[in-house]
Design an enzyme around this catalytic site. Structure first.
Site, short mmCIF file in Angstrom:
data_model
loop_
_atom_site.label_atom_id
_atom_site.label_comp_id
_atom_site.label_asym_id
_atom_site.label_seq_id
_atom_site.Cartn_x
_atom_site.Cartn_y
_atom_site.Cartn_z
N PRO A 1 -28.90 37.09 -5.67
CA PRO A 1 -30.00 38.05 -5.77
C PRO A 1 -31.14 37.74 -4.82
CG PRO A 1 -29.67 36.79 -7.80
CD PRO A 1 -29.02 36.07 -6.70
N GLU A 2 -31.64 38.78 -4.24
CA GLU A 2 -32.86 38.70 -3.45
C GLU A 2 -33.94 39.48 -4.20
OE1 GLU A 2 -32.07 39.66 0.69
OE2 GLU A 2 -29.95 39.26 0.41
N ARG B 1 -21.48 29.50 -10.46
CA ARG B 1 -21.55 28.37 -9.51
C ARG B 1 -22.53 27.29 -9.93
NH1 ARG B 1 -21.60 30.81 -3.51
NH2 ARG B 1 -21.86 28.64 -2.97
N HIS C 1 -19.16 30.70 -18.42
CA HIS C 1 -20.10 30.04 -17.51
C HIS C 1 -21.53 30.04 -18.02
CE1 HIS C 1 -16.65 30.60 -14.92
NE2 HIS C 1 -16.85 31.91 -14.85
N ARG D 1 -45.11 31.13 16.24
CA ARG D 1 -43.84 30.68 15.68
C ARG D 1 -42.74 30.96 16.67
NH1 ARG D 1 -44.48 29.39 10.24
NH2 ARG D 1 -42.58 28.26 10.69
#
Length: 273
Positions: A2-3, A114, A95, A153
């Site tokens: 997820p973002e 995971r 899980h 940058r």
DNA sequence: TCGAATGTTGCGAA
DNA sequence: TTTCGCAACATTCG
């Protein structure tokens, strides 16, 4: 997985179910879910406290308590569900790494295939704030600020946008999508972007994030929220995971390259350094 | 069997 | 000081 848009979707699902409930117990099924803290210490810090608000900061989910905050990070495969506590479904979920028992006799279940996802406790948000850049959808994230941050940058723009201390909430999908919309090659050094191109990228970031939130995020492999709903933004993706397919703007086959060890999708014709 | 996968962190080197 | 590459974390899938 997820973002920012996916985390925002989860927060909107959780908020009405958690606000004003107390935490009456905590169980870690995977001890490292609270790392670096010990599960017992975390449990002691949060049990008996009431959740007053559910918020998002970058990709973190924040539960604001009557004292202190719980932060949760889903990393790649984390999911949060609220289930009735007597429900046999709650224990049959695969899980499960952690569970919060709530005062309305339901449970907040943290599932994570995971096992990268983490929960933690903070007295205040200062330690989080020092590690996170601006919130891309906030009114304080202006074109001027973005252009100023970019100055000096020399790092390539893609790894720069993935850096959560530069800007919070973007991940691999939305960086590729935003750079495509702004017609910027992912390897362009940040400092080389003119004000006009920085403005285009700023707009692209905000557009892509709000568009995705409107569609409840993107499901690529396993993002789900609530009762297994999936984000609908996947079909709107313009370049991500679409190598060889025609560019939606010019028809040139989209390319996949590697930038900063991440798979990167772009239109080799539209996106220029 | 190998490589890649939506994410983050820490380390050593340039 | 900044940037880069790589390993690690743990698991699944093609």
């Amino acid at each position: 997985m997820p973002e920012l848009p996916e985390v925002e979707t989860v927060v909107r699902y959780l908020r009405p179910q958690l606000v004003e409930r107390a935490i009456v117990g905590f169980t870690a099924h995977w001890p490292r879910v609270t790392a670096p803290a010990m599960p017992e210490d975390f449990a002691r810090q949060v049990t008996g406290r009431t959740i007053h608000a559910v918020r998002r900061r970058g990709k973190y989910i924040l539960l604001e308590l009557n004292r202190g905050y719980i932060h949760l990070h889903l990393r790649m495969t984390g999911r949060l569900l609220v289930l009735p506590s007597g429900d046999p479904e709650a224990s049959s979920q695969p899980h499960v790494t952690a569970e919060f028992d709530l005062s309305d006799s339901r449970r907040l279940v943290f599932r994570d295939m995971r096992k990268f996802g983490r929960v933690g406790y903070l007295e205040d948000l200062a330690p989080l704030e020092t590690r996170l850049g601006p919130e891309p959808l906030s009114s304080r994230f202006t074109t001027r600020l973005f252009h100023r941050l970019l100055r000096g940058r020399r790092r390539r723009i893609k790894p720069l946008l993935l850096d959560q201390s530069f800007i919070a909430g973007l991940g691999n999908i939305y960086v590729d999508e935003a750079l495509f919309l702004a017609r910027i090659h992912p390897e362009t050094p940040g400092s080389r972007l003119s004000f006009a191109r920085a403005r285009a990228l700023h707009r692209a970031i905000q557009d892509i994030l709000s568009e995705s939130i409107r569609h409840d995020g993107t499901t690529i492999i396993n993002f789900q929220y609530g009762e297994g709903s999936t984000g609908r933004f996947r079909e709107k993706l313009r370049v991500f995971r679409r190598a060889e397919q025609p560019c939606p703007v010019c028809g040139t086959p989209l390319a996949k390259i590697r930038v900063a060890q991440r798979g990167t999708y772009l239109c080799p014709a539209c996106q220029v350094p």
